[in-house]
Design a protein around this motif. Structure first.
Motif, PDB file in Angstrom:
ATOM      1  N   SER A   1      26.565  56.917  77.681  1.00 32.54           N
ATOM      2  CA  SER A   1      27.233  57.314  76.444  1.00 32.54           C
ATOM      3  C   SER A   1      28.710  57.002  76.609  1.00 32.54           C
ATOM      4  O   SER A   1      29.307  57.330  77.629  1.00 32.54           O
ATOM      5  N   ARG A   2      29.280  56.386  75.616  1.00 33.71           N
ATOM      6  CA  ARG A   2      30.712  56.081  75.613  1.00 33.71           C
ATOM      7  C   ARG A   2      31.307  56.692  74.351  1.00 33.71           C
ATOM      8  O   ARG A   2      30.825  56.439  73.256  1.00 33.71           O
ATOM      9  N   LEU A   3      32.333  57.489  74.565  1.00 34.45           N
ATOM     10  CA  LEU A   3      32.954  58.201  73.456  1.00 34.45           C
ATOM     11  C   LEU A   3      34.436  57.882  73.439  1.00 34.45           C
ATOM     12  O   LEU A   3      35.125  58.072  74.439  1.00 34.45           O
ATOM     13  N   VAL A   4      34.926  57.381  72.318  1.00 34.76           N
ATOM     14  CA  VAL A   4      36.345  57.107  72.127  1.00 34.76           C
ATOM     15  C   VAL A   4      36.867  58.135  71.133  1.00 34.76           C
ATOM     16  O   VAL A   4      36.477  58.135  69.962  1.00 34.76           O
ATOM     17  N   LEU A   5      37.719  59.023  71.614  1.00 35.84           N
ATOM     18  CA  LEU A   5      38.324  60.064  70.786  1.00 35.84           C
ATOM     19  C   LEU A   5      39.687  59.567  70.320  1.00 35.84           C
ATOM     20  O   LEU A   5      40.579  59.333  71.137  1.00 35.84           O
TER      21      LEU A   5
END
Length: 189
Positions: A3-7
């Motif tokens: 999972s890759r999350l860019v906030l």
């Protein structure tokens, strides 16, 4: 799979400049919108885009040419009756309450939510992020809460994390183990 999350934190506007407790309706200003438009296309492609419910996150996403759904669990820390007022105004009128709120992650603003509660709320959402890349345009306190949860930091670390406007904080991982890449400016390397 990972999972890759860019906030992505919202562009600058009057409420951020004035250290005003967010009330959900504050907008970004033209300078912030221009910076966001200039950064459009610099984020990696994502399988999904989600947004905090406030106006400045929606406006930032629009300027970045991102379309996504609103996730209520990514709303800002609820400042209760302090909403819409500046930190200086509240500090003048309720100095002891503000000092407690800033020092104790279990202390909530009157009628609002504590730092520990926002960290738990955002943490539950974080653990539901599916595999693949997600871009989330979220309030600075949501970025702080996600980092606190992802790294297993004490809730007291929340106020020690600065989140600059229009930056990307990246989390990647699987099975509840997250790695952190801190706040790169959008449009930068």
């Amino acid at each position: 799979m990972t999972s890759r999350l860019v906030l992505v934190s919202p562009a600058i506007g009057p409420a951020l400049r004035e250290a005003r407790f967010y009330d959900g309706s504050s907008s970004i200003d033209e300078a912030g919108a221009a910076r966001a438009r200039a950064a459009a296309g610099t984020l990696p492609d994502a399988a999904r885009v989600v947004l905090s419910p406030g106006a400045r996150c929606r406006e930032t996403a629009e300027a970045l040419r991102l379309r996504g759904g609103v996730a209520a669990e990514l709303g800002p820390l609820d400042a209760g009756r302090w909403r819409g007022r500046t930190l200086a105004e509240v500090g003048s009128a309720e100095g002891e309450a503000v000092a407690r709120w800033l020092a104790d992650p279990d202390c909530a603003a009157p009628g609002g939510e504590s730092v520990r509660e926002v960290c738990a709320r955002v943490g539950r959402w974080l653990e539901s992020v599916p595999e693949g890349r997600t871009v989330a345009v979220v309030e600075p306190e949501v970025v702080r809460a996600a980092v606190v949860h992802a790294l297993g930091l004490p809730a007291g670390a929340f106020w020690r994390l600065d989140v600059a406007p229009l930056t990307a904080t990246e989390l990647s991982g699987r099975a509840g183990r997250w790695n952190l890449r801190l706040g790169r400016p959008l449009g930068g390397e």
